[in-house]
Write a protein that holds these residues in place. Sequence first.
Motif, PDB file in Angstrom:
ATOM      1  N   ASP A 104       0.884  -1.045   0.044  1.00 25.53           N
ATOM      2  CA  ASP A 104       0.037  -0.040   0.060  1.00 25.53           C
ATOM      3  C   ASP A 104       0.874   1.256  -0.028  1.00 25.53           C
ATOM      4  O   ASP A 104       1.583   1.682   1.092  1.00 25.53           O
ATOM      5  CB  ASP A 104      -0.913  -0.020   1.222  1.00 25.53           C
ATOM      6  N   MET A 105       1.357   1.895  -0.942  1.00 27.14           N
ATOM      7  CA  MET A 105       1.977   2.963  -1.102  1.00 27.14           C
ATOM      8  C   MET A 105       1.462   4.341  -0.352  1.00 27.14           C
ATOM      9  O   MET A 105       2.253   4.603   0.326  1.00 27.14           O
ATOM     10  CB  MET A 105       1.998   3.454  -2.649  1.00 27.14           C
ATOM     11  N   ASP A 106       0.335   4.404  -0.287  1.00 30.95           N
ATOM     12  CA  ASP A 106       0.012   5.581   0.699  1.00 30.95           C
ATOM     13  C   ASP A 106       0.314   5.318   2.144  1.00 30.95           C
ATOM     14  O   ASP A 106       0.712   6.314   2.828  1.00 30.95           O
ATOM     15  CB  ASP A 106      -1.609   6.096   0.435  1.00 30.95           C
ATOM     16  N   TRP A 154       5.167   0.272  -5.959  1.00 33.10           N
ATOM     17  CA  TRP A 154       3.886  -0.728  -5.550  1.00 33.10           C
ATOM     18  C   TRP A 154       3.517  -0.978  -6.934  1.00 33.10           C
ATOM     19  O   TRP A 154       3.714  -0.344  -7.961  1.00 33.10           O
ATOM     20  CB  TRP A 154       3.042   0.289  -5.057  1.00 33.10           C
ATOM     21  N   PHE A 155       2.937  -2.368  -7.099  1.00 31.23           N
ATOM     22  CA  PHE A 155       2.650  -2.869  -8.333  1.00 31.23           C
ATOM     23  C   PHE A 155       1.017  -2.861  -8.399  1.00 31.23           C
ATOM     24  O   PHE A 155       0.578  -3.343  -7.260  1.00 31.23           O
ATOM     25  CB  PHE A 155       3.023  -4.201  -8.397  1.00 31.23           C
ATOM     26  N   PRO A 156       0.305  -2.540  -9.325  1.00 35.34           N
ATOM     27  CA  PRO A 156      -1.297  -2.440  -9.488  1.00 35.34           C
ATOM     28  C   PRO A 156      -1.701  -4.122  -9.263  1.00 35.34           C
ATOM     29  O   PRO A 156      -0.997  -5.005  -9.518  1.00 35.34           O
ATOM     30  CB  PRO A 156      -1.635  -2.289 -10.982  1.00 35.34           C
ATOM     31  N   PRO A 157      -2.767  -4.252  -8.482  1.00 35.70           N
ATOM     32  CA  PRO A 157      -3.328  -5.451  -8.243  1.00 35.70           C
ATOM     33  C   PRO A 157      -3.492  -6.587  -9.243  1.00 35.70           C
ATOM     34  O   PRO A 157      -3.610  -7.608  -9.063  1.00 35.70           O
ATOM     35  CB  PRO A 157      -4.510  -5.169  -7.001  1.00 35.70           C
ATOM     36  N   ASP A 158      -4.077  -5.735 -10.202  1.00 34.98           N
ATOM     37  CA  ASP A 158      -4.245  -6.551 -11.274  1.00 34.98           C
ATOM     38  C   ASP A 158      -3.062  -7.643 -12.091  1.00 34.98           C
ATOM     39  O   ASP A 158      -3.095  -8.452 -12.632  1.00 34.98           O
ATOM     40  CB  ASP A 158      -4.953  -6.155 -12.620  1.00 34.98           C
ATOM     41  N   ASN A 159      -1.672  -6.937 -11.545  1.00 36.35           N
ATOM     42  CA  ASN A 159      -0.617  -7.471 -12.115  1.00 36.35           C
ATOM     43  C   ASN A 159       0.037  -8.442 -10.822  1.00 36.35           C
ATOM     44  O   ASN A 159       0.864  -9.313 -11.140  1.00 36.35           O
ATOM     45  CB  ASN A 159       0.426  -6.468 -12.497  1.00 36.35           C
ATOM     46  N   LEU A 162      -0.144  -8.991  -3.266  1.00 36.69           N
ATOM     47  CA  LEU A 162       0.496  -8.594  -1.966  1.00 36.69           C
ATOM     48  C   LEU A 162      -0.282  -8.558  -0.765  1.00 36.69           C
ATOM     49  O   LEU A 162      -1.156  -8.517  -0.643  1.00 36.69           O
ATOM     50  CB  LEU A 162       1.131  -7.043  -2.016  1.00 36.69           C
ATOM     51  N   ASP A 163       0.532  -9.142   0.393  1.00 37.81           N
ATOM     52  CA  ASP A 163      -0.005  -9.149   1.708  1.00 37.81           C
ATOM     53  C   ASP A 163      -0.313  -7.991   2.087  1.00 37.81           C
ATOM     54  O   ASP A 163       0.575  -7.117   2.540  1.00 37.81           O
ATOM     55  CB  ASP A 163       1.142  -9.943   2.700  1.00 37.81           C
ATOM     56  N   LYS A 164      -1.759  -7.358   2.366  1.00 39.93           N
ATOM     57  CA  LYS A 164      -2.108  -6.042   2.588  1.00 39.93           C
ATOM     58  C   LYS A 164      -1.679  -5.662   4.011  1.00 39.93           C
ATOM     59  O   LYS A 164      -1.814  -4.425   4.410  1.00 39.93           O
ATOM     60  CB  LYS A 164      -3.497  -5.987   2.414  1.00 39.93           C
ATOM     61  N   LYS A 165      -1.501  -6.803   4.932  1.00 41.08           N
ATOM     62  CA  LYS A 165      -0.987  -6.366   6.104  1.00 41.08           C
ATOM     63  C   LYS A 165       0.306  -6.098   6.440  1.00 41.08           C
ATOM     64  O   LYS A 165       0.609  -5.290   7.438  1.00 41.08           O
ATOM     65  CB  LYS A 165      -1.204  -7.784   7.187  1.00 41.08           C
TER      66      LYS A 165
END
Length: 196
Positions: A104-106, A154-159, A162-165
């Motif tokens: 999560d970049m932000d 950060w890589f877009p989720p369609d590609n 990642l573990d969001k935690k």
Amino acid sequence: MSDQTDVQVQKIRAIGLTVTNRERSLEFYTQALAFELVSDITVEGQDYSDLEGVTGAKIRIITLRLGDELIELMEYLNIQGKPIPSYSQSNDLWFQHLAIVVSDMDRAYAHLRTFSIELISVAPQTIPPENEASGGVRAFKFKDPDGHDLELIWFPPDNWTLDKKKKFASVTREIKTTHHKLHQLFFKLSPTELNA
């Protein structure tokens, strides 16, 4: 040209960074970037001097882990080295940086900004969609306490999954030279590996 070589290269074990203050660097990498301490040793003797090409070297080496990747923070305890030139730019032959994959970049950027860092990028940047290879990827570049260039990526989720935690998931290393426009070595980027 043969596909076989006599050299049986297996992997990169660790990336070494020379630091001026191991405690400051240890705190930065563990607190700001979520690396975990693996080991902390001091080495000296002729073998290490010969290996490093520095006469009489006494080196404190702190090994840190992020995901499956290792970095070594190396402080020369008895011999002062030269700092990274303040005028360094991305097209200099000595330029290199670590890219740290984030979920999560932000959130990672907000966390990082609570630490005293020198900015390279003004804020996280998004690669335009016209770039077929990297469109949508977000990146932010900054410096560690010794001036080593680092990047959150950060890589877009369609590609990528990642573990969001986890704010910080992995490390990549990019090296620029005049012989290669940009060579990226991603140590751990497949969706399966990133969720392991």
